[in-house]
Design a protein around this motif. Structure first.
Motif, mmCIF file in Angstrom:
data_model
loop_
_atom_site.group_PDB
_atom_site.id
_atom_site.type_symbol
_atom_site.label_atom_id
_atom_site.label_comp_id
_atom_site.label_asym_id
_atom_site.label_seq_id
_atom_site.Cartn_x
_atom_site.Cartn_y
_atom_site.Cartn_z
ATOM 1 N N PRO A 19 0.815 -1.236 0.000
ATOM 2 C CA PRO A 19 0.000 0.000 0.000
ATOM 3 C C PRO A 19 0.835 1.267 0.000
ATOM 4 O O PRO A 19 0.344 2.324 -0.353
ATOM 5 C CB PRO A 19 -0.813 -0.122 1.299
ATOM 6 N N ASP A 20 2.140 1.176 0.409
ATOM 7 C CA ASP A 20 2.977 2.371 0.527
ATOM 8 C C ASP A 20 3.653 2.751 -0.778
ATOM 9 O O ASP A 20 4.285 3.807 -0.866
ATOM 10 C CB ASP A 20 4.051 2.128 1.581
ATOM 11 N N LEU A 21 3.538 1.941 -1.825
ATOM 12 C CA LEU A 21 4.298 2.174 -3.056
ATOM 13 C C LEU A 21 3.664 3.317 -3.852
ATOM 14 O O LEU A 21 2.486 3.276 -4.182
ATOM 15 C CB LEU A 21 4.306 0.903 -3.907
ATOM 16 N N PRO A 22 4.436 4.396 -4.169
ATOM 17 C CA PRO A 22 3.888 5.496 -4.969
ATOM 18 C C PRO A 22 3.661 5.069 -6.417
ATOM 19 O O PRO A 22 4.438 4.289 -6.965
ATOM 20 C CB PRO A 22 4.945 6.596 -4.851
ATOM 21 N N VAL A 23 2.603 5.601 -7.014
ATOM 22 C CA VAL A 23 2.249 5.274 -8.398
ATOM 23 C C VAL A 23 2.031 6.578 -9.163
ATOM 24 O O VAL A 23 1.287 7.450 -8.712
ATOM 25 C CB VAL A 23 0.975 4.413 -8.475
ATOM 26 N N VAL A 24 2.714 6.713 -10.312
ATOM 27 C CA VAL A 24 2.514 7.837 -11.224
ATOM 28 C C VAL A 24 1.755 7.288 -12.429
ATOM 29 O O VAL A 24 2.235 6.361 -13.087
ATOM 30 C CB VAL A 24 3.838 8.481 -11.645
ATOM 31 N N LEU A 25 0.569 7.860 -12.697
ATOM 32 C CA LEU A 25 -0.274 7.398 -13.809
ATOM 33 C C LEU A 25 -0.178 8.409 -14.941
ATOM 34 O O LEU A 25 -0.483 9.588 -14.762
ATOM 35 C CB LEU A 25 -1.723 7.247 -13.352
ATOM 36 N N ALA A 26 0.280 7.964 -16.128
ATOM 37 C CA ALA A 26 0.377 8.828 -17.308
ATOM 38 C C ALA A 26 -0.726 8.453 -18.276
ATOM 39 O O ALA A 26 -0.971 7.271 -18.526
ATOM 40 C CB ALA A 26 1.745 8.675 -17.970
ATOM 41 N N SER A 27 -1.414 9.467 -18.816
ATOM 42 C CA SER A 27 -2.522 9.182 -19.727
ATOM 43 C C SER A 27 -2.656 10.299 -20.749
ATOM 44 O O SER A 27 -2.589 11.476 -20.395
ATOM 45 C CB SER A 27 -3.832 9.025 -18.950
ATOM 46 N N GLY A 28 -2.860 9.911 -21.994
ATOM 47 C CA GLY A 28 -3.196 10.884 -23.021
ATOM 48 C C GLY A 28 -4.687 11.084 -23.112
ATOM 49 O O GLY A 28 -5.180 12.144 -23.468
ATOM 50 N N TYR A 29 -5.452 10.058 -22.779
ATOM 51 C CA TYR A 29 -6.919 10.163 -22.768
ATOM 52 C C TYR A 29 -7.451 9.055 -21.879
ATOM 53 O O TYR A 29 -7.376 7.886 -22.208
ATOM 54 C CB TYR A 29 -7.497 10.020 -24.169
ATOM 55 N N GLY A 30 -7.987 9.415 -20.756
ATOM 56 C CA GLY A 30 -8.522 8.420 -19.847
ATOM 57 C C GLY A 30 -10.013 8.522 -19.674
ATOM 58 O O GLY A 30 -10.590 7.801 -18.878
ATOM 59 N N GLY A 31 -10.658 9.466 -20.372
ATOM 60 C CA GLY A 31 -12.091 9.631 -20.207
ATOM 61 C C GLY A 31 -12.423 10.614 -19.104
ATOM 62 O O GLY A 31 -11.573 11.014 -18.311
ATOM 63 N N PRO A 32 -13.678 11.015 -19.039
ATOM 64 C CA PRO A 32 -14.092 12.041 -18.068
ATOM 65 C C PRO A 32 -13.917 11.618 -16.614
ATOM 66 O O PRO A 32 -13.763 12.449 -15.742
ATOM 67 C CB PRO A 32 -15.567 12.264 -18.400
ATOM 68 N N GLN A 33 -13.936 10.317 -16.308
ATOM 69 C CA GLN A 33 -13.857 9.867 -14.923
ATOM 70 C C GLN A 33 -12.451 9.402 -14.529
ATOM 71 O O GLN A 33 -12.281 8.697 -13.543
ATOM 72 C CB GLN A 33 -14.839 8.720 -14.691
ATOM 73 N N LEU A 34 -11.434 9.823 -15.286
ATOM 74 C CA LEU A 34 -10.087 9.344 -14.997
ATOM 75 C C LEU A 34 -9.631 9.764 -13.612
ATOM 76 O O LEU A 34 -9.075 8.970 -12.857
ATOM 77 C CB LEU A 34 -9.109 9.855 -16.066
ATOM 78 N N ALA A 35 -9.827 11.036 -13.256
ATOM 79 C CA ALA A 35 -9.354 11.518 -11.958
ATOM 80 C C ALA A 35 -9.996 10.744 -10.813
ATOM 81 O O ALA A 35 -9.325 10.394 -9.835
ATOM 82 C CB ALA A 35 -9.645 13.012 -11.829
ATOM 83 N N ALA A 36 -11.289 10.449 -10.918
ATOM 84 C CA ALA A 36 -11.969 9.696 -9.860
ATOM 85 C C ALA A 36 -11.433 8.273 -9.772
ATOM 86 O O ALA A 36 -11.208 7.742 -8.676
ATOM 87 C CB ALA A 36 -13.477 9.684 -10.109
ATOM 88 N N ARG A 37 -11.216 7.646 -10.939
ATOM 89 C CA ARG A 37 -10.669 6.277 -10.923
ATOM 90 C C ARG A 37 -9.265 6.256 -10.343
ATOM 91 O O ARG A 37 -8.906 5.359 -9.584
ATOM 92 C CB ARG A 37 -10.651 5.711 -12.339
ATOM 93 N N ALA A 38 -8.469 7.257 -10.715
ATOM 94 C CA ALA A 38 -7.095 7.306 -10.215
ATOM 95 C C ALA A 38 -7.072 7.482 -8.701
ATOM 96 O O ALA A 38 -6.307 6.830 -7.990
ATOM 97 C CB ALA A 38 -6.335 8.439 -10.900
ATOM 98 N N ALA A 39 -7.921 8.363 -8.193
ATOM 99 C CA ALA A 39 -7.958 8.563 -6.741
ATOM 100 C C ALA A 39 -8.413 7.295 -6.032
ATOM 101 O O ALA A 39 -7.885 6.929 -4.982
ATOM 102 C CB ALA A 39 -8.882 9.720 -6.408
ATOM 103 N N GLY A 40 -9.388 6.601 -6.603
ATOM 104 C CA GLY A 40 -9.851 5.361 -5.990
ATOM 105 C C GLY A 40 -8.807 4.270 -6.009
ATOM 106 O O GLY A 40 -8.809 3.391 -5.144
ATOM 107 N N ALA A 41 -7.909 4.290 -6.998
ATOM 108 C CA ALA A 41 -6.859 3.270 -7.090
ATOM 109 C C ALA A 41 -5.622 3.639 -6.277
ATOM 110 O O ALA A 41 -4.662 2.873 -6.245
ATOM 111 C CB ALA A 41 -6.469 3.048 -8.549
#
Length: 843
Positions: free
Chosen positions: A786-808
Motif C-alpha cells: 500500500p505504501d508504493l507510490p504510483v505515477v499514472l500517465a494518460s493521453g486520454y482516460g475519459g471524463p472519470q479518470l481523476a476519480a478512478r485514479a484517486a480510488g486506485a
C-alpha cells in the motif's frame, strides 16, 4: 215513441261508445307518440354523453401515447438506458407531468421491473402475467395497449396499465413501457355530467370485449351481459343508439361510441323502465280517464288539457336532455356547430363561439362564414375552404377533420380541431352539417415540446459520440507526439547549442509543442484531459480575457462590458475557464468581419425551477451567467444544430480549425454548466454560459517551482503497451538518475512485481492498455504494497479518470506526451509525497 227514444238512446250510447273509442284511440296514439319521443330524447342524450366520454378518453390516451411513444423511441435508439442511475429521475419527471397516472415503469422481456418513477415499486413482483404485458409482447393490436384492471401489490388499489412494447433496432422484443393509473382514470367527470344517477358507463376493448372500466362507483351490477354486447359489436352501425332487451326481459337504452384513435368503446346505458317512469305514470292516469265511460264527457276537456300538459312536459324534458348534452360538451371542453343548407343558418354553441373568439351575440352567415372571421390565421383560409368544399361535394371520407388557428386577445394562436359530418338527400346533395370543435393548443404544445426534447437528446448523444471519437484520436496522436518530443529532447540535449542540428531540433520540438497544444484543445472538447479543480473567482478571469481582447480589437469593433458578479465563485480549472471565455469572444469577433458591437456581460442569477436551455435542462440553483453578444449576420437554422461539433466551421478552409465552440462545449460539460444560444439571421447572436456557483474561499495562487531534484538510483517499474514508448521512457528516466525496469505488458509487469515487491521504489504506468488498465494495475500493486507510490500517465482516460485514479491510490496524475521537465517534477513529487506519508520500505 218509445222505440224512437230507445233508438235515440241506443244511438246516443253508440255515439258515446264511438266517441269513447275515438278518444281512446286518440289517447293511445298520443301516449305511444309521447313514449317514442321520450325514448328518442333519452337515446340522443345517451349518444351525446357517450361521444363526449369517448373524446375525453381519446384525449387522455393520446397524451399517454405521446409519452410512451417518445420513451419507447428513446429506448429503441439507445438514448435512454433503463438501468442507469438517471433513468428513475427521468421517468419521475415525465410521470409528474401526467397527473392522471400514478406511476411510470420500464420492465424487461421477462416482466421484471428495470426502473420506475416511484422508488417504492421499482423492486415489485413480475408483471409478465398481466394482460397489458402479454399483449405488448405478442404484438397484437396497435402500438398502445390498455390492460384490464388488476390489484396493485403495495396499496391493493385497482389499477390499469397502459403499455407499449419496446424493441431494439432489429425488432427484437426487449420489454414494455407502462403508465399505471387508477382503474377509473378514463371515467373522467362522468358522475357530474350524467343526467341521472342510474345512467351507467362502461369501457371495453374492441378486440376481445374485455372490460376496462365499469364507471364510477360499483357499476358491475349494471353491466350489459355478453349475449347483448355480441350483437352490438357485430352490428354494421354500432354507434346508433338503441333499445335492447336483456335475458331477464328487462329493457335498457344503450348508446356506444368508439374512440377515434384507440381500440376502445364507451358504452352508456340506462334502464328503460326508469327512463319511462314519468311516462308510465302519466299513461296510467290518462288510461284511467279514457276508460272511464261515465266521466268521459265530464273529463273530455280535462283530458285535452292533460294531453297538452303532457306535450309541454315532454318538450320541457327534451329541452332538459338537450341542456344535459350541452353540459356534456362543455365538460369535454368541446364546442358544437350546425349549418342548414336550406335556410343557410348557422348555429354555434357558446363554447364554439368562445373557441372562435366570437362575441356571444355574434352570428356567422352562410356556409363559409368561418372563412370571413378576422381572427382566422391567413395561412389557414384556403386549406379550410378546400376541406369544406370537398366534403360538401362528397369527396373524401364520410367524416371531415381539419385543424385551424384562431388569434386570441393576447396575440397568441389557439389551435382548434373541428370534426363533423354532412347529412345528404337520396341524390347525394348535402342538406345539413353538424360537427364539434376542440381546443388542442395544449396537445400541439406537448407535441412540439416532445420534438424539441427529442432533438436535444439527439444533439447530446451526437456530441458524446464525437467526444469519444475525438478522445480516441487524441490518444493515438499523443503516442506519436510522445516519441517525437521525447526523442527530440534527447537528441537536443546531445547536440551543441550553436550547431545547425540544434536549430533543426528546436524547430522539431516547437512543432511538437504545437501538436501537444492542439491535442489539449481536442481533449478539452472530449473531456478526456485530467484537470485539477480549484475554487476561483470568475470575474477576474473574464476581465483578463477582455483586457487582452481590448488591446488587439480592430477599430471597427466596439466593446461594451458589464461585469456584475464580483463574488461569483466556481470550481474548475482556471485555464479551461479562460480558454472557454476567450474562444467565445473570438468566435463573436469572427462573426463581424466588417466590424460591429461586441457586448460582454457577467451577472449572478438564481433559478427557482429548472430551465430548458439549448443543449440540456439546467437544474434549479445559483449560477454565474456569462453573455457574449455580437451584431453579426446571425446563425442559420441548419448551422445551429452543428454549432458545437468539432472541426465544423462555416468560414471555409485555411481560416479556422472548427474547435473553438467545441472546446467551449467540452469545458461547460466538464464544469457541470450549460450553454444557451439565441440568434436571428441578420440580427446577430448571443451565447450564454451558465457556471454553477459554489460556496467557499478561492484558492490562493501559488508560485510553481519548475526545478525538480534528480533521482538517486531508485528502481522504477515502467509499464506502457507501446514498446517504443517504453524504450523512450527508459532513456528519460535513466537520464534523470533513476533505474527503469520497462514492460510492454501490464500482466507481465504485475507478475515481475509480485516475484519481488520490495525491489521497486515507484511505479510509472500508462492508463489505456489492452490487458490491464493502469488504475487496475495500481490497485493490484497496492494490494501487496500500500505504501508504493504510483505515477499514472494518460493521453486520454475519459471524463472519470481523476476519480478512478484517486480510488486506485494513484499518487500523481501525469499528462502525455511525456516531457522531460514534467516527468522529473512528477517523479520527485510522488517520491516526496510518499516519504512524508510512510516510512521507506526495507530493501
Amino acid at each position: 215513441m218509445d222505440s224512437d227514444r230507445v233508438s235515440l238512446r241506443t244511438g246516443g250510447v253508440l255515439l258515446v261508445v264511438l266517441v269513447e273509442l275515438v278518444v281512446a284511440a286518440t289517447v293511445g296514439w298520443g301516449l305511444w307518440t309521447l313514449r317514442r319521443e321520450t325514448l328518442a330524447g333519452e337515446l340522443q342524450a345517451l349518444a351525446s354523453l357517450s361521444a363526449a366520454m369517448a373524446v375525453q378518453a381519446d384525449s387522455t390516451l393520446g397524451v399517454a401515447d405521446a409519452i410512451l411513444g417518445a420513451t419507447r423511441a428513446e429506448l429503441g435508439d439507445g438514448l435512454l438506458d433503463p438501468t442507469s442511475a438517471g433513468a428513475h429521475d427521468f421517468l419521475r419527471a415525465r410521470a409528474d407531468a401526467l397527473p392522471m397516472f400514478r406511476s411510470m415503469l420500464i420492465v424487461d422481456a421477462e416482466g421484471r421491473r428495470l426502473t420506475s418513477s416511484r422508488e417504492e415499486i421499482r423492486n415489485g413482483p413480475s408483471v409478465a402475467h398481466l394482460d397489458f404485458f402479454i399483449t405488448a409482447r405478442e404484438g397484437r393490436g396497435p402500438s398502445l395497449h390498455v390492460g384490464t384492471p388488476f390489484v396493485g401489490h403495495l396499496d391493493g388499489r385497482a389499477s390499469i396499465g397502459v403499455s407499449m412494447d419496446w424493441r431494439d433496432r432489429q425488432g427484437q422484443f426487449q420489454g414494455v413501457v407502462v403508465l399505471v393509473a387508477d382503474a377509473g382514470f378514463l371515467d373522467g367527470h362522468f358522475e357530474q355530467i350524467a343526467p341521472q344517477p342510474d345512467v351507467a358507463m362502461a369501457l371495453y376493448r374492441n378486440s376481445d370485449r374485455a372490460l376496462v372500466s365499469d364507471g364510477p362507483g360499483d357499476g358491475a351490477a349494471r353491466l350489459l351481459p355478453a349475449q347483448v354486447l355480441g350483437p352490438l359489436w357485430a352490428d354494421a352501425t354500432p354507434e346508433t343508439p338503441r333499445l335492447v332487451t336483456l335475458p331477464d326481459g328487462r329493457q335498457r337504452l344503450v348508446a356506444l361510441h368508439r374512440l377515434q384513435r384507440f381500440p376502445l368503446t364507451v358504452v352508456v346505458s340506462r334502464d328503460a323502465e326508469v327512463a319511462l317512469a314519468d311516462w308510465t305514470e302519466q299513461a296510467w292516469l290518462v288510461g284511467s280517464f279514457a276508460l272511464s265511460a261515465l266521466a268521459m264527457t265530464l273529463f273530455l276537456s280535462l283530458r285535452n288539457a292533460r294531453e297538452q300538459a303532457l306535450r309541454r312536459q315532454a318538450q320541457a324534458a327534451l329541452a332538459t336532455e338537450q341542456a344535459c348534452a350541452v353540459r356534456a360538451f362543455q365538460a369535454a371542453q368541446e364546442g358544437h356547430w350546425e349549418w342548414d343548407a336550406h335556410t343557410q343558418e348557422n348555429h354555434l354553441s357558446p363554447r364554439m363561439k368562445e373557441l372562435l373568439g366570437m362575441a356571444p351575440d355574434e352570428i356567422l352567415h352562410g356556409p363559409d362564414g368561418l372563412l370571413h372571421l378576422a381572427r382566422l390565421h391567413p395561412d389557414d383560409v384556403e386549406p379550410v375552404r378546400a376541406v369544406l368544399q370537398a366534403h360538401q361535394q362528397g369527396q373524401g371520407s364520410e367524416v371531415f377533420d381539419f385543424t385551424f388557428r384562431i388569434r386570441q386577445d393576447d396575440g397568441q394562436w389557439r389551435h382548434v380541431r373541428s370534426r363533423g359530418h354532412a347529412w345528404r338527400d337520396p341524390d347525394g346533395a348535402a342538406r345539413f352539417f353538424s360537427g364539434t370543435g376542440t381546443d388542442i393548443t395544449a396537445e400541439i404544445a406537448v407535441q412540439q415540446q416532445n420534438l424539441q426534447l427529442e432533438a436535444q437528446l439527439q444533439r447530446a448523444r451526437k456530441m458524446e459520440a464525437l467526444g469519444t471519437l475525438a478522445g480516441g484520436v487524441a490518444h493515438d496522436f499523443n503516442n506519436i507526439l510522445a516519441a517525437v518530443i521525447g526523442y527530440g529532447e534527447l537528441a537536443r540535449s546531445a547536440a551543441p547549442d550553436d550547431s545547425s542540428q540544434a536549430r533543426h531540433l528546436d524547430h522539431v520540438l516547437q512543432a511538437g509543442q504545437r501538436g501537444k497544444a492542439l491535442v489539449e484543445r481536442i481533449l478539452s472538447f472530449s473531456r478526456g484531459a485530467p484537470r485539477a479543480r480549484t475554487l476561483l473567482r470568475l470575474e477576474p478571469v473574464v476581465d483578463e480575457v477582455l483586457q487582452l481582447l481590448a488591446a488587439s480589437l480592430p477599430a471597427s469593433v466596439r466593446l461594451a462590458q458589464r461585469l456584475n458578479a464580483p463574488e461569483a465563485i466556481i470550481s474548475g480549472d482556471v485555464t479551461m475557464v479562460y480558454e472557454a471565455a476567450m474562444n467565445l469572444c473570438t468566435n463573436a469577433l469572427q462573426a463581424m468581419p466588417q466590424g460591429g458591437a461586441l457586448q460582454v456581460a457577467l451577472d449572478e442569477i438564481r433559478l427557482e425551477v429548472p430551465r430548458q436551455l439549448f443543449d440540456r435542462s439546467l437544474p434549479a440553483g445559483r449560477y454565474a451567467r456569462l453573455s457574449v453578444t455580437d451584431s453579426g449576420a446571425g446563425i442559420a437554422p441548419d448551422v445551429m444544430a452543428r454549432l458545437f461539433e468539432p472541426f465544423f466551421t462555416t468560414r471555409g478552409p485555411h481560416v479556422g480549425t472548427g474547435l473553438g465552440l467545441a472546446v467551449v462545449h467540452g469545458v461547460m460539460v466538464d464544469l457541470g454548466g450549460a450553454i444557451d444560444v439565441h440568434s436571428t439571421p441578420g440580427q446577430g447572436a448571443c451565447f450564454e454560459l451558465y457556471f454553477p456557483c459554489v460556496d467557499g474561499v478561492p484558492d490562493e495562487a501559488r508560485p510553481v517551482d519548475d526545478t525538480a531534484p534528480p533521482g538517486c538510483g531508485q528502481t522504477v517499474l515502467l509499464v506502457d503497451d507501446e514498446p517504443g514508448l517504453v524504450e523512450l521512457a527508459e532513456e528519460l528516466l535513466a537520464g534523470l538518475g533513476y533505474e527503469p525496469v520497462g514492460f510492454a505488458s501490464s500482466v507481465q509487469a504485475l507478475a515481475e512485481f509480485q516475484r519481488d515487491p520490495d525491489r521497486f521504489d515507484l511505479v510509472l504506468t500508462d492508463e489505456v492498455m489492452p490487458e490491464m488498465t493502469g488504475t487496475a494495475l495500481a490497485q493490484a500493486v497496492h494490494a501487496v504494497r500500500p505504501d508504493l507510490p504510483v505515477v499514472l500517465a494518460s493521453g486520454y482516460g475519459g471524463p472519470q479518470l481523476a476519480a478512478r485514479a484517486a480510488g486506485a491510490g494513484v499518487t500523481v496524475l501525469l499528462r502525455k506526451p511525456l516531457v522531460r521537465a514534467e516527468l522529473a517534477r512528477a517523479m520527485a513529487q510522488a517520491l516526496g509525497a510518499c516519504a512524508l506519508r510512510l516510512q521507506p520500505p526495507g530493501r
